[in-house]
Design an enzyme around this catalytic site. Structure first.
Site, mmCIF file in Angstrom:
data_model
loop_
_atom_site.group_PDB
_atom_site.id
_atom_site.type_symbol
_atom_site.label_atom_id
_atom_site.label_comp_id
_atom_site.label_asym_id
_atom_site.label_seq_id
_atom_site.Cartn_x
_atom_site.Cartn_y
_atom_site.Cartn_z
ATOM 1 N N ASN A 1 -24.744 83.444 -40.434
ATOM 2 C CA ASN A 1 -24.344 84.622 -39.656
ATOM 3 C C ASN A 1 -23.816 85.648 -40.656
ATOM 4 O O ASN A 1 -22.668 85.588 -41.083
ATOM 5 C CB ASN A 1 -23.258 84.203 -38.652
ATOM 6 C CG ASN A 1 -22.862 85.330 -37.720
ATOM 7 O OD1 ASN A 1 -23.227 86.485 -37.938
ATOM 8 N ND2 ASN A 1 -22.096 85.000 -36.691
ATOM 9 N N ARG B 1 -28.347 84.367 -37.103
ATOM 10 C CA ARG B 1 -27.915 85.129 -35.936
ATOM 11 C C ARG B 1 -28.275 86.587 -36.197
ATOM 12 O O ARG B 1 -27.816 87.186 -37.174
ATOM 13 C CB ARG B 1 -26.412 85.000 -35.745
ATOM 14 C CG ARG B 1 -25.945 85.817 -34.585
ATOM 15 C CD ARG B 1 -24.476 85.647 -34.317
ATOM 16 N NE ARG B 1 -24.161 86.340 -33.093
ATOM 17 C CZ ARG B 1 -23.166 87.207 -32.980
ATOM 18 N NH1 ARG B 1 -22.387 87.466 -33.995
ATOM 19 N NH2 ARG B 1 -22.952 87.803 -31.840
ATOM 20 N N HIS C 1 -24.241 88.931 -26.454
ATOM 21 C CA HIS C 1 -23.705 87.587 -26.187
ATOM 22 C C HIS C 1 -24.745 86.690 -25.526
ATOM 23 O O HIS C 1 -24.398 85.709 -24.869
ATOM 24 C CB HIS C 1 -22.475 87.623 -25.258
ATOM 25 C CG HIS C 1 -21.242 88.232 -25.837
ATOM 26 N ND1 HIS C 1 -20.340 88.938 -25.078
ATOM 27 C CD2 HIS C 1 -20.761 88.249 -27.100
ATOM 28 C CE1 HIS C 1 -19.353 89.352 -25.849
ATOM 29 N NE2 HIS C 1 -19.586 88.958 -27.090
ATOM 30 N N ARG D 1 -12.054 97.501 -26.992
ATOM 31 C CA ARG D 1 -13.060 98.408 -26.417
ATOM 32 C C ARG D 1 -12.725 98.714 -24.966
ATOM 33 O O ARG D 1 -12.241 97.850 -24.233
ATOM 34 C CB ARG D 1 -14.466 97.776 -26.472
ATOM 35 C CG ARG D 1 -14.964 97.517 -27.859
ATOM 36 C CD ARG D 1 -16.411 97.043 -27.817
ATOM 37 N NE ARG D 1 -16.763 96.386 -29.065
ATOM 38 C CZ ARG D 1 -17.267 95.164 -29.151
ATOM 39 N NH1 ARG D 1 -17.500 94.449 -28.073
ATOM 40 N NH2 ARG D 1 -17.549 94.660 -30.329
ATOM 41 N N GLU E 1 -21.758 79.159 -30.400
ATOM 42 C CA GLU E 1 -22.933 79.973 -30.714
ATOM 43 C C GLU E 1 -23.744 79.382 -31.864
ATOM 44 O O GLU E 1 -24.969 79.439 -31.857
ATOM 45 C CB GLU E 1 -22.513 81.417 -30.994
ATOM 46 C CG GLU E 1 -22.132 82.102 -29.687
ATOM 47 C CD GLU E 1 -21.692 83.541 -29.825
ATOM 48 O OE1 GLU E 1 -20.503 83.755 -30.100
ATOM 49 O OE2 GLU E 1 -22.526 84.440 -29.667
#
Ligand code: AMP
Length: 405
Positions: A7, A91, A180, A241, A386
């Site tokens: 990643n 990823r 996601h 956010r 993940e």
């Protein structure tokens, strides 16, 4: 044989080595602050070694070289040769409209990832650097790109289009992509296996609540709507956010607060959400809950706003699917905060959504059901993983490639 998951971010490379046979983690770690002062490499393996060092690492290519050195180190390593790595899974954040599944990396796939630079300027360029570095240091080992957006490529046009002039979609590809995806897909598959009902028979609302937060409606295994949009800024309130917003607020900020686009971008992405609402200089929900417990009413309001937005999306997606069989909570907040799970489901008893207080309060880091028997809707806490999800997709792709040959 082994599967290496990479990643690669703008200043870090995270890695995990899995056994291909058992999908267990053999080793993993992180090279962070790449190219800047204070580069640190963390490495841990299943033999009990846990190391950190501060040797300089100039770029992603050097980081990958360092990772291979560690994995094959005579003392701390877990493999004798890099040839024991059957495949590398990367990823990749954005695959645009073209990437509907994980793909073996080819020049064409790399070009598609590069075509999406504009859509994910912070993520796709380092993802390509990770792929290029592996091509140099691990040549002739299949590389697989696993896209965060791919799972949402099943969205129907009425869910992915915005109410903008159509040419902005047709020419500029402005549409909902969603993110996601790997996590949502993984927790839904885990849920189906756990409750022993085929995924193709389930309507699931999947709530990934971490520092970034998104909710997805997964109808019979397919993502049919998701809260993040053109970018990860849309949807739920997140750590920093803002989530959904009246777009006119942007013009107001520019005109009356004299903020240029860069400053507005920073405000909405880095200074809003739980951080901005609670005003305690932390975006970590644990800190905000502690502040609330000490009587900070602004912190309490921030938590209410956060939970209410989740509840609204659960409702919207339940209707979009014509019902819901399971609500799944995952990621840092979803897995660890009984308070948020309870607040998001509070008052929904008449709809068959009833949380069991003791089960909800449990702290086990395992897949578990937390609904009361009185409720017809299953409510689950499912730890996301993940890296493992990417490894599983890589193994699946290798199996189909082999069987097709
Ligand atoms: P993630 O991005 O999935 O790693 O989630 C990180 C976030 O999870 C942190 O910023 C915290 O807000 C939240 N978190 C982790 N543990 C807890 C906990 N025990 N209670 C509430 N929130 C938590």
């Amino acid at each position: 044989m082994y599967i290496l998951i990479i990643n690669a971010g703008s200043s870090s490379v995270k890695f995990t080595l899995f056994s291909k046979e058992t999908v267990e983690v053999i080793a993993g770690g992180l090279v962070e602050r790449i190219g800047i002062r204070g580069t640190t490499t963390h490495y841990r393996n299943n033999k009990g070694n846990d190391l950190s060092d501060e040797a300089r690492v100039a770029d992603t290519r050097e980081a990958v070289s360092r990772i291979i050195e560690l994995l094959t180190d005579p003392e701390y390593g877990v493999i004798q040769s890099k040839r024991q790595i059957a495949a590398i899974g990367h990823r990749v954040v954005h695959g645009g409209e073209k990437m509907k599944f994980a793909k073996l990396v080819t020049e064409k796939v790399k070009a598609t990832i590069q075509d999406c630079y504009e859509l994910a300027p912070l993520h796709n360029p380092p993802n390509i650097e990770g792929i290029n570095a592996c091509e140099v240091h691990l040549p002739n080992i299949p590389q697989v790109a696993v896209f965060d957006t791919a799972f949402h490529n099943s969205l129907p046009d009425y869910a992915y289009l915005y109410g903008l002039p159509y040419h902005l979609y047709a020419e500029d590809k402005i549409r909902r992509y969603g993110f996601h995806g790997t996590s949502h897909q993984y927790v839904c598959q885990t849920t189906a296996a756990f409750i022993n009902v085929p995924l193709t028979e389930l309507k699931i609302v999947s709530c990934h609540l971490g520092n970034g937060c998104s909710i997805t409606a997964v109808n019979r295994g397919q993502s049919i709507d998701t809260s993040m949009g053109f970018t990860p800024l849309e949807g739920l309130i997140m750590g920093t956010r803002c989530g959904d917003l009246d777009p006119a607020i942007v013009f107001y900020l520019m005109k009356h607060k004299k903020l240029d686009p860069e400053k507005v971008n920073r405000l909405l992405n880095k200074q809003s959400g739980l951080l901005g609402l609670a005003g305690i200089e932390s975006s970590d929900l644990r800190d905000i809950i502690s502040a609330m417990a000490q009587g900070n009413t602004q912190a309490e309001t921030a938590i209410k706003v956060f939970a209410y937005r989740i509840k609204k999306y659960i409702g919207a997606y339940t209707f979009a699917m014509g019902g819901v069989d399971a609500i799944v909570f995952t990621a840092g907040i979803g897995e660890n905060s009984p308070l948020i799970r309870e607040m998001a489901c509070r008052g929904l008893e008449d709809l068959g959504i009833v949380i069991h207080p003791e089960k909800n309060a449990g702290r086990e880091k395992i897949c578990r059901e937390i609904q009361d028997n009185a409720g017809k809707v299953k409510i689950l806490v499912v730890p996301t993983d993940e890296e493992k999800a990417i490894a599983l997709q890589v193994i699946e792709l290798l199996a189909t490639e082999t069987s097709e040959q």
